[in-house]
Design a protein around this motif. Structure first.
Motif, PDB file in Angstrom:
ATOM      1  N   LEU A 303     -99.933  86.433  51.902  1.00 41.73           N
ATOM      2  CA  LEU A 303     -99.020  87.697  51.972  1.00 41.73           C
ATOM      3  C   LEU A 303     -99.870  88.942  52.729  1.00 41.73           C
ATOM      4  O   LEU A 303     -99.429  89.450  53.363  1.00 41.73           O
ATOM      5  CB  LEU A 303     -99.126  88.154  50.316  1.00 41.73           C
ATOM      6  CG  LEU A 303     -97.883  87.567  49.614  1.00 41.73           C
ATOM      7  CD1 LEU A 303     -98.165  88.057  48.128  1.00 41.73           C
ATOM      8  CD2 LEU A 303     -96.568  87.565  50.175  1.00 41.73           C
ATOM      9  N   TRP A 306     -99.211  88.276  56.353  1.00 37.48           N
ATOM     10  CA  TRP A 306     -97.666  87.888  56.496  1.00 37.48           C
ATOM     11  C   TRP A 306     -97.435  87.936  57.918  1.00 37.48           C
ATOM     12  O   TRP A 306     -96.361  87.234  58.435  1.00 37.48           O
ATOM     13  CB  TRP A 306     -97.050  88.931  55.731  1.00 37.48           C
ATOM     14  CG  TRP A 306     -97.057  90.249  56.226  1.00 37.48           C
ATOM     15  CD1 TRP A 306     -98.175  91.186  55.732  1.00 37.48           C
ATOM     16  CD2 TRP A 306     -96.004  90.949  57.006  1.00 37.48           C
ATOM     17  NE1 TRP A 306     -97.688  92.378  56.573  1.00 37.48           N
ATOM     18  CE2 TRP A 306     -96.946  92.217  57.173  1.00 37.48           C
ATOM     19  CE3 TRP A 306     -95.242  90.654  57.996  1.00 37.48           C
ATOM     20  CZ2 TRP A 306     -96.210  93.323  58.101  1.00 37.48           C
ATOM     21  CZ3 TRP A 306     -94.722  91.461  59.009  1.00 37.48           C
ATOM     22  CH2 TRP A 306     -94.985  92.637  58.867  1.00 37.48           C
ATOM     23  N   MET A 490     -92.508  84.467  50.383  1.00 39.81           N
ATOM     24  CA  MET A 490     -91.871  84.740  51.896  1.00 39.81           C
ATOM     25  C   MET A 490     -90.903  83.768  52.010  1.00 39.81           C
ATOM     26  O   MET A 490     -89.772  84.148  52.492  1.00 39.81           O
ATOM     27  CB  MET A 490     -93.036  84.597  52.881  1.00 39.81           C
ATOM     28  CG  MET A 490     -94.046  85.829  52.923  1.00 39.81           C
ATOM     29  SD  MET A 490     -95.251  85.931  54.022  1.00 39.81           S
ATOM     30  CE  MET A 490     -96.505  84.601  53.534  1.00 39.81           C
TER      31      MET A 490
END
Length: 514
Positions: A303, A306, A490
């Motif tokens: 994250l 990302w 994601m």
């Protein structure tokens, strides 16, 4: 835990009564289990293994010879050099050997999660990447990388010769990492040790890069393939253990040392033709220098990074998109033909359509995919590409479902409309095309929309024939980073965005058809 609350109950699990008690009990059990594990009262360290009387070791029986496999003359038994090694190791530890089937790609996450098995004995490389995630024993087997090509190809002799060519590798291995590091190489990723050799024989691949034991088995008696150049990049297999199980790891290390010294490993490996000169490295092996890699190294946060992983996942999502859209186009068209034939065709054609629908609805999609990709190539020489085979498998499978959706729509149109159309002088075919079919399509569209969204998720199955779609990319990146939650969030967001966009588009089409 999402299945605890019965669907449709008012108040969910928040109300009083048995549901509240059940949820509270489950939460308490999880917390108690975590507390006991942290205190060392439960777990898989040697105290628990000794109390249980067995060591649960995980491997994937699909790995094949010479690691672990079912012999042709004894299909009910498991054999292989790792089965024999596990038995000898357990005998040295004074416990029984207990095999646990577990998918290869998820072995390390499964060990980290705990509960199902104690150790991994599955050709697990003692690599820096693996040492960052779990603890690894001293080696029990030495191997090398071997490049394999077709017998009529003498140009490829080393990994550097693969530029612009396609090479098959097993996911999550040293072969995968080495091939990916070669510039200009088209890397096709497989989940097993068999199918990439089949693709190499059929000309779908230019080469295979794999561990020496796998190459040795697949080259034996196969005049179509040969070893391209000498073995390279030596490495070791080790037993995977949770980092907290230090006592168990120490005992395993001592047992492997003893098995090496007293010649047990040589007696195990010799019948399989695996006692090669490189096995002498087992006796002289020394641990890596301190600081080379730590099993407790903090994992990367997907994250936080990302910007790196989202583009990677989006590229894989493109494969999911085109496979799904092409497969659904085939399903919608062919399904309409099947529905019309079943509803209005002559009796022999109706029975043929019914037979098709029942066969494709009643057999697994994975089986159909293997049949189309491998079976047709081996039996009839139809050498389909992975993309085309994926589209055909998804399209032909879903066509059976769409045919039933359309049939429901056709039967929902009042019979009086057909009679009125015929009374106005229309032919039966014209009445179906102008009056019945447009209404049936509108009625069937919600079900078709649902199947279209479902196919986005079912398309993940195509990874078994070497297509890296979104779910497969998630597995690869989750294994690389150790951050299954971050990469998973994601990936889920991309799936949700695709599905929601498809739902909006088809919803607009449905409103227009009204």
């Amino acid at each position: 835990m999402e299945n605890i609350c019965p669907a449709g109950q008012p108040g969910g699990c928040g109300g009083r009564g048995p549901r509240t008690f059940f949820r509270s009990f489950c939460r308490f059990s999880i917390l108690l289990g975590g507390l006991l594990a942290s205190l060392g009262l439960i777990g898989s360290d040697f105290t628990e293994v000794s109390r249980r009387g067995s060591l649960r070791w995980a491997n994937d029986a699909e790995g094949g010879a010479p690691y672990i496999y079912h012999p042709a003359d004894r299909p009910g038994e498991l054999t292989g050099f790792e089965v024999d090694f596990a038995a000898a190791l357990c005998a040295r530890l004074g416990v029984k050997s207990e095999f646990v089937q577990f998918g290869w790609v998820n072995l390390i996450p499964g060990l980290e999660q705990g509960g199902n098995f104690d150790v991994i004995i599955a050709g697990l490389e003692r690599s820096p990447e693996n040492r960052e995630k779990i603890a690894l024993s001293r080696p029990y087997f030495a191997f090398s990388q071997q490049l394999v090509t077709r017998a009529d190809n003498s140009r490829i002799q080393k990994p550097g010769d693969l530029k612009g060519l396609s090479v098959g590798v097993l996911t999550g291995t040293a072969s995968h990492r080495l091939a990916s590091a070669q510039p200009g190489v088209v890397v096709k990723i497989y989940d097993d040790n068999v199918n990439y050799f089949r693709d190499l024989e059929l000309g779908r691949l230019d080469a295979v890069l794999t561990d020496s034991p796998i190459a040795q088995v697949n080259l034996a008696g196969n005049a179509k393939l040969h070893a391209a150049g000498p073995p390279t990049d030596p490495g070791f297999y080790a037993v995977g253990v949770r980092p907290s199980d230090t006592n168990l790891l120490g005992r395993i290390n001592q047992a492997i040392t003893d098995l090496t010294a007293d010649g047990t490993l040589q007696r195990i490996y010799t019948p399989y033709g695996l006692w090669t000169p490189e096995q002498a490295l087992l006796a002289t092996w020394q641990p890596e220098p301190a600081g080379a890699a730590s099993p407790l190294k903090v994992r990367r946060s997907a994250l936080r990074d990302w910007r790196i992983y989202v583009p990677i996942l989006l590229r894989a999502a493109l494969t999911t998109l085109w496979v799904t859209c092409a497969g659904m186009t085939l399903a919608v068209g062919w399904g309409a033909v099947l529905a019309l034939v079943r509803q209005y065709g002559p009796r022999p054609f109706r029975w043929a359509a019914i037979t098709y629908i029942e066969i494709f609805r009643g057999t697994p999609l994975l089986l159909q995919l293997y049949f189309i990709y491998f079976g047709l190539a081996q039996q009839f020489g139809w050498n389909l590409s992975a993309g085309l085979a994926a589209i055909l498998a998804l399209g032909l499978n879903y066509a059976a479902t769409e045919a039933e959706n359309y049939r429901a729509g056709l039967e929902a149109v009042p019979r009086g409309q057909t009679e009125a159309a015929l009374a106005l002088g229309m032919s039966r075919a014209l009445a179906i095309r102008r009056v019945i079919l447009p209404q049936a399509v509108r009625i069937s569209l919600p079900s078709v929309t649902n199947d279209f969204i479902a196919m986005f998720k079912d398309s993940s199955i195509v990874s078994v024939i070497g297509l890296v779609e979104l779910t497969k990319e998630y597995q690869i990146r989750g294994l690389d980073t150790g951050d299954y939650i971050g990469v998973g969030l994601m990936t889920a967001a991309i799936y949700l965005a695709i599905s929601y966009a498809a739902s909006l588009g088809l919803g607009a089409l449905e409103r227009n058809l009204r």
